[in-house]
Design a protein around this motif. Structure first.
Motif, PDB file in Angstrom:
ATOM      1  N   THR A   1     -88.593  58.006 -48.779  1.00 24.83           N
ATOM      2  CA  THR A   1     -87.507  57.342 -48.072  1.00 24.83           C
ATOM      3  C   THR A   1     -86.900  58.202 -46.985  1.00 24.83           C
ATOM      4  O   THR A   1     -86.138  57.696 -46.185  1.00 24.83           O
ATOM      5  N   GLY A   2     -87.198  59.477 -46.915  1.00 28.05           N
ATOM      6  CA  GLY A   2     -86.682  60.264 -45.805  1.00 28.05           C
ATOM      7  C   GLY A   2     -86.260  61.667 -46.167  1.00 28.05           C
ATOM      8  O   GLY A   2     -86.786  62.286 -47.083  1.00 28.05           O
ATOM      9  N   CYS A   3     -85.274  62.155 -45.405  1.00 27.44           N
ATOM     10  CA  CYS A   3     -84.825  63.541 -45.506  1.00 27.44           C
ATOM     11  C   CYS A   3     -84.325  63.893 -46.903  1.00 27.44           C
ATOM     12  O   CYS A   3     -84.630  64.964 -47.425  1.00 27.44           O
ATOM     13  N   GLN A   4     -83.560  63.010 -47.508  1.00 28.29           N
ATOM     14  CA  GLN A   4     -82.996  63.309 -48.819  1.00 28.29           C
ATOM     15  C   GLN A   4     -84.084  63.469 -49.878  1.00 28.29           C
ATOM     16  O   GLN A   4     -84.094  64.444 -50.614  1.00 28.29           O
ATOM     17  N   SER A   5     -85.018  62.540 -49.935  1.00 24.07           N
ATOM     18  CA  SER A   5     -86.059  62.629 -50.963  1.00 24.07           C
ATOM     19  C   SER A   5     -86.979  63.824 -50.730  1.00 24.07           C
ATOM     20  O   SER A   5     -87.517  64.381 -51.677  1.00 24.07           O
ATOM     21  N   ALA A   6     -87.134  64.244 -49.469  1.00 18.34           N
ATOM     22  CA  ALA A   6     -87.972  65.398 -49.157  1.00 18.34           C
ATOM     23  C   ALA A   6     -87.194  66.705 -49.234  1.00 18.34           C
ATOM     24  O   ALA A   6     -87.786  67.787 -49.210  1.00 18.34           O
ATOM     25  N   GLY A   7     -85.860  66.624 -49.313  1.00 17.05           N
ATOM     26  CA  GLY A   7     -85.030  67.834 -49.371  1.00 17.05           C
ATOM     27  C   GLY A   7     -85.036  68.601 -48.056  1.00 17.05           C
ATOM     28  O   GLY A   7     -85.006  69.826 -48.046  1.00 17.05           O
ATOM     29  N   LEU A   8     -85.058  67.876 -46.924  1.00 20.34           N
ATOM     30  CA  LEU A   8     -85.150  68.518 -45.616  1.00 20.34           C
ATOM     31  C   LEU A   8     -83.931  68.241 -44.744  1.00 20.34           C
ATOM     32  O   LEU A   8     -83.487  67.112 -44.636  1.00 20.34           O
ATOM     33  N   CYS A   9     -83.422  69.286 -44.117  1.00 18.49           N
ATOM     34  CA  CYS A   9     -82.445  69.233 -43.037  1.00 18.49           C
ATOM     35  C   CYS A   9     -82.603  70.544 -42.293  1.00 18.49           C
ATOM     36  O   CYS A   9     -82.340  71.605 -42.846  1.00 18.49           O
TER      37      CYS A   9
ATOM     38  N   ASN B   1     -95.204  59.341 -43.539  1.00 15.11           N
ATOM     39  CA  ASN B   1     -95.168  57.976 -44.087  1.00 15.11           C
ATOM     40  C   ASN B   1     -93.786  57.584 -44.584  1.00 15.11           C
ATOM     41  O   ASN B   1     -93.615  57.165 -45.724  1.00 15.11           O
ATOM     42  N   SER B   2     -92.814  57.722 -43.723  1.00 12.88           N
ATOM     43  CA  SER B   2     -91.443  57.392 -44.099  1.00 12.88           C
ATOM     44  C   SER B   2     -90.846  56.434 -43.072  1.00 12.88           C
ATOM     45  O   SER B   2     -91.396  56.208 -42.010  1.00 12.88           O
ATOM     46  N   ARG B   3     -89.688  55.875 -43.414  1.00 16.90           N
ATOM     47  CA  ARG B   3     -89.010  54.941 -42.517  1.00 16.90           C
ATOM     48  C   ARG B   3     -88.274  55.712 -41.425  1.00 16.90           C
ATOM     49  O   ARG B   3     -87.555  56.657 -41.692  1.00 16.90           O
ATOM     50  N   LYS B   4     -88.438  55.251 -40.191  1.00 17.03           N
ATOM     51  CA  LYS B   4     -87.766  55.845 -39.038  1.00 17.03           C
ATOM     52  C   LYS B   4     -86.531  55.023 -38.690  1.00 17.03           C
ATOM     53  O   LYS B   4     -86.381  53.890 -39.134  1.00 17.03           O
ATOM     54  N   LEU B   5     -85.650  55.621 -37.871  1.00 17.60           N
ATOM     55  CA  LEU B   5     -84.446  54.905 -37.435  1.00 17.60           C
ATOM     56  C   LEU B   5     -84.774  53.607 -36.711  1.00 17.60           C
ATOM     57  O   LEU B   5     -84.020  52.643 -36.778  1.00 17.60           O
TER      58      LEU B   5
ATOM     59  N   GLY C   1     -86.967  51.547 -37.477  1.00 15.62           N
ATOM     60  CA  GLY C   1     -87.487  50.565 -38.417  1.00 15.62           C
ATOM     61  C   GLY C   1     -88.970  50.693 -38.702  1.00 15.62           C
ATOM     62  O   GLY C   1     -89.488  50.043 -39.594  1.00 15.62           O
ATOM     63  N   GLY C   2     -89.652  51.531 -37.924  1.00 13.00           N
ATOM     64  CA  GLY C   2     -91.080  51.730 -38.140  1.00 13.00           C
ATOM     65  C   GLY C   2     -91.364  52.653 -39.313  1.00 13.00           C
ATOM     66  O   GLY C   2     -90.465  53.246 -39.899  1.00 13.00           O
ATOM     67  N   ILE C   3     -92.641  52.767 -39.649  1.00  9.82           N
ATOM     68  CA  ILE C   3     -93.097  53.658 -40.710  1.00  9.82           C
ATOM     69  C   ILE C   3     -94.028  54.683 -40.079  1.00  9.82           C
ATOM     70  O   ILE C   3     -94.884  54.342 -39.274  1.00  9.82           O
ATOM     71  N   GLY C   4     -93.866  55.938 -40.443  1.00  8.92           N
ATOM     72  CA  GLY C   4     -94.717  57.004 -39.914  1.00  8.92           C
ATOM     73  C   GLY C   4     -94.047  58.345 -40.126  1.00  8.92           C
ATOM     74  O   GLY C   4     -93.156  58.474 -40.965  1.00  8.92           O
ATOM     75  N   ASN C   5     -94.459  59.346 -39.375  1.00 11.90           N
ATOM     76  CA  ASN C   5     -93.825  60.662 -39.467  1.00 11.90           C
ATOM     77  C   ASN C   5     -92.441  60.575 -38.840  1.00 11.90           C
ATOM     78  O   ASN C   5     -92.288  60.131 -37.708  1.00 11.90           O
ATOM     79  N   CYS C   6     -91.435  60.992 -39.595  1.00 13.22           N
ATOM     80  CA  CYS C   6     -90.081  61.043 -39.067  1.00 13.22           C
ATOM     81  C   CYS C   6     -89.536  62.442 -39.303  1.00 13.22           C
ATOM     82  O   CYS C   6     -89.986  63.151 -40.185  1.00 13.22           O
TER      83      CYS C   6
ATOM     84  N   ASP D   1     -86.747  60.290 -33.107  1.00 18.48           N
ATOM     85  CA  ASP D   1     -87.796  60.234 -34.131  1.00 18.48           C
ATOM     86  C   ASP D   1     -87.267  60.625 -35.514  1.00 18.48           C
ATOM     87  O   ASP D   1     -87.988  61.150 -36.338  1.00 18.48           O
ATOM     88  N   CYS D   2     -85.983  60.344 -35.767  1.00 18.82           N
ATOM     89  CA  CYS D   2     -85.344  60.695 -37.044  1.00 18.82           C
ATOM     90  C   CYS D   2     -85.787  59.779 -38.177  1.00 18.82           C
ATOM     91  O   CYS D   2     -86.127  58.619 -37.966  1.00 18.82           O
ATOM     92  N   CYS D   3     -85.689  60.314 -39.384  1.00 24.64           N
ATOM     93  CA  CYS D   3     -85.824  59.490 -40.583  1.00 24.64           C
ATOM     94  C   CYS D   3     -84.592  58.603 -40.684  1.00 24.64           C
ATOM     95  O   CYS D   3     -83.512  58.959 -40.216  1.00 24.64           O
ATOM     96  N   VAL D   4     -84.733  57.472 -41.313  1.00 25.87           N
ATOM     97  CA  VAL D   4     -83.663  56.481 -41.395  1.00 25.87           C
ATOM     98  C   VAL D   4     -82.398  57.040 -42.058  1.00 25.87           C
ATOM     99  O   VAL D   4     -81.288  56.636 -41.738  1.00 25.87           O
ATOM    100  N   ASP D   5     -82.544  58.013 -42.951  1.00 26.21           N
ATOM    101  CA  ASP D   5     -81.371  58.554 -43.653  1.00 26.21           C
ATOM    102  C   ASP D   5     -80.879  59.872 -43.068  1.00 26.21           C
ATOM    103  O   ASP D   5     -80.031  60.526 -43.649  1.00 26.21           O
TER     104      ASP D   5
END
Length: 77
Positions: free
Chosen positions: A23-31, A43-47, A49-54, A65-69
């Motif tokens: 689902t994004g940054c939180q699930s990957a533990g990235l900031c 393979n995550s949701r982008k801001l 609405g697409g799916i891919g590298n964020c 190119d941010c992750c949705v979260d």
């Protein structure tokens, strides 16, 4: 098509096939600070609405190119 978010994964079930996306940054533990090409989730949701590298770096908003979260997870960077 059915979508369910469970345990940090976004699961799409289509015609009996399951495709799993983080689902994004939180699930990957990235900031990360600045531009960091290693700070991404595949393979995550982008801001947009697409799916891919964020990305979860502080320049992703400028690069669009941010992750949705990203904004909720990485506040105050």
């Amino acid at each position: 098509m059915k979508s369910v978010a469970v345990l940090g994964l976004f699961i799409v079930v289509t015609y009996g096939f399951e495709i799993r996306y983080q689902t994004g940054c939180q699930s990957a533990g990235l900031c990360c600070e600045q531009v960091n090409n290693t700070c991404f989730v595949a393979n995550s949701r982008k801001l947009d609405g697409g799916i891919g590298n964020c990305f979860c770096d502080s320049k992703c908003l400028q690069m669009q190119d941010c992750c949705v979260d990203f904004e909720d997870t990485c506040k105050g960077m």
